[in-house]
Design a protein around this motif. Structure first.
Motif, PDB file in Angstrom:
ATOM      1  N   LYS A 233       2.163   1.807  -3.544  1.00  0.00           N
ATOM      2  CA  LYS A 233       1.038   2.213  -4.383  1.00  0.00           C
ATOM      3  C   LYS A 233       0.683   3.666  -4.134  1.00  0.00           C
ATOM      4  N   CYS A 234       0.659   4.068  -2.859  1.00  0.00           N
ATOM      5  CA  CYS A 234       0.350   5.449  -2.493  1.00  0.00           C
ATOM      6  C   CYS A 234       1.383   6.403  -3.088  1.00  0.00           C
TER       7      CYS A 234
ATOM      8  N   LYS B 267       0.824  -1.205   0.000  1.00  0.00           N
ATOM      9  CA  LYS B 267       0.000   0.000   0.000  1.00  0.00           C
ATOM     10  C   LYS B 267       0.862   1.260   0.000  1.00  0.00           C
ATOM     11  N   GLN B 268       2.027   1.181   0.653  1.00  0.00           N
ATOM     12  CA  GLN B 268       2.905   2.339   0.702  1.00  0.00           C
ATOM     13  C   GLN B 268       3.445   2.687  -0.683  1.00  0.00           C
TER      14      GLN B 268
ATOM     15  N   CYS C 215       3.193  11.348   7.671  1.00  0.00           N
ATOM     16  CA  CYS C 215       2.532  10.096   7.301  1.00  0.00           C
ATOM     17  C   CYS C 215       3.151   8.903   8.020  1.00  0.00           C
TER      18      CYS C 215
ATOM     19  N   GLU D 123       0.968   6.704  -6.875  1.00  0.00           N
ATOM     20  CA  GLU D 123      -0.224   7.470  -7.240  1.00  0.00           C
ATOM     21  C   GLU D 123       0.011   8.970  -7.093  1.00  0.00           C
ATOM     22  N   LYS D 124       0.929   9.338  -6.195  1.00  0.00           N
ATOM     23  CA  LYS D 124       1.253  10.748  -5.993  1.00  0.00           C
ATOM     24  C   LYS D 124       2.404  11.205  -6.877  1.00  0.00           C
TER      25      LYS D 124
ATOM     26  N   CYS E 110       8.306   6.634  -0.805  1.00  0.00           N
ATOM     27  CA  CYS E 110       7.585   7.390   0.227  1.00  0.00           C
ATOM     28  C   CYS E 110       8.437   8.546   0.744  1.00  0.00           C
TER      29      CYS E 110
END
Length: 247
Positions: free
Chosen positions: A195-196, A192-193, A214, A199-200, A205
């Motif tokens: 993917k996040c 999920k990290q 975060c 997406e940004k 990260c």
């Protein structure tokens, strides 16, 4: 996050970042940080505050009194009004703000010098979220022997799974990880990290401006009345908390 929640979290970050100590909880509202049989700090957890019990012996009292004027009247009043017994001055200090917590940290360091040694960085491999892949139980990059992995599995099981043995898929590290590919650290789901971040529009990260607030991988950082061995904290928590413990 409320101010009190921030106090709890920052207490954990400070105590685990500065000290290598066993954590002994009574399962209710008491948490002790101990080295062997000696208690360095006791915290009583309440809904509206934390109460820190710090006991100063003769040496610590002498050290404090030389710098007493550097502390707020709030701390000085606790010191002056606390009773002194045969084993020292018992200070029960209520803490609800980060400002007071900063003073508590100074008292703790008067009580005991920090003894936490940071992980060596010569062979460090960092995930895109900032955690140490080379110290992770899942990592297949050659930095962890079979014997060490067996030890790590037991420590991780105790911290996260209540001692229940789990299977551990191996991972090459997310420098080799593709978005959408099953990731063992995420229970088989896509990370999920990553993917996040993608997406940004970021590769990692740590490239994101919101990274510090975060904190995508946080290990186990709740302040609660739970018992943990110092070495379990070192090997099952600290590698998974990015950049907070000299990692």
């Amino acid at each position: 996050m409320t101010e009190l929640e921030k106090v709890g979290r920052e207490t954990v970050v400070f105590m685990r970042g500065k000290y290598c100590l066993d954590e002994a909880g009574d399962g209710d509202n008491e948490l002790k940080f101990k080295q062997g049989k000696k208690t360095v700090l006791t915290i009583y957890i309440h809904e509206d505050k934390y109460t820190f019990l710090i006991i100063f012996g003769k040496v610590e009292r002498g050290m404090f009194e030389t710098v007493k004027d550097e502390f707020s009247q709030y701390i000085q009043s606790y010191y002056d009004s606390s009773k002194t017994y045969h084993d020292g001055k018992w200070m029960f200090i209520d803490v609800t703000t980060l400002e007071v917590l900063e003073e508590i940290k100074k008292l703790i360091m008067l009580k005991k010098k920090p003894n936490r040694k940071p992980f060596p960085k010569e062979s460090a491999v960092y995930a895109r979220c900032g955690m140490r892949c080379d110290l992770c139980v899942h990592y297949s990059g050659g930095t962890i022997s079979d014997e060490k992995r067996g030890e790590l599995k037991k420590r991780v099981d105790r911290i996260y799974y209540g001692g229940i043995e789990n299977s551990y898929d191996l991972c090459p590290g997310c420098s080799q990880q593709l978005v959408g590919k099953p990731h063992p650290c995420m229970g088989g789901d896509s990370c999920k990290q990553l993917k996040c971040a993608n997406e940004k529009g970021f590769l990692a990260c740590t490239d994101c401006p919101g990274y510090q607030s975060c904190r995508p991988v946080a290990g186990y950082e709740l302040l609660e009345s739970r018992s943990m061995l110092a070495d379990d904290v070192t090997w099952a928590i600290l590698p998974y908390v990015p950049y907070q413990y000299g990692n």
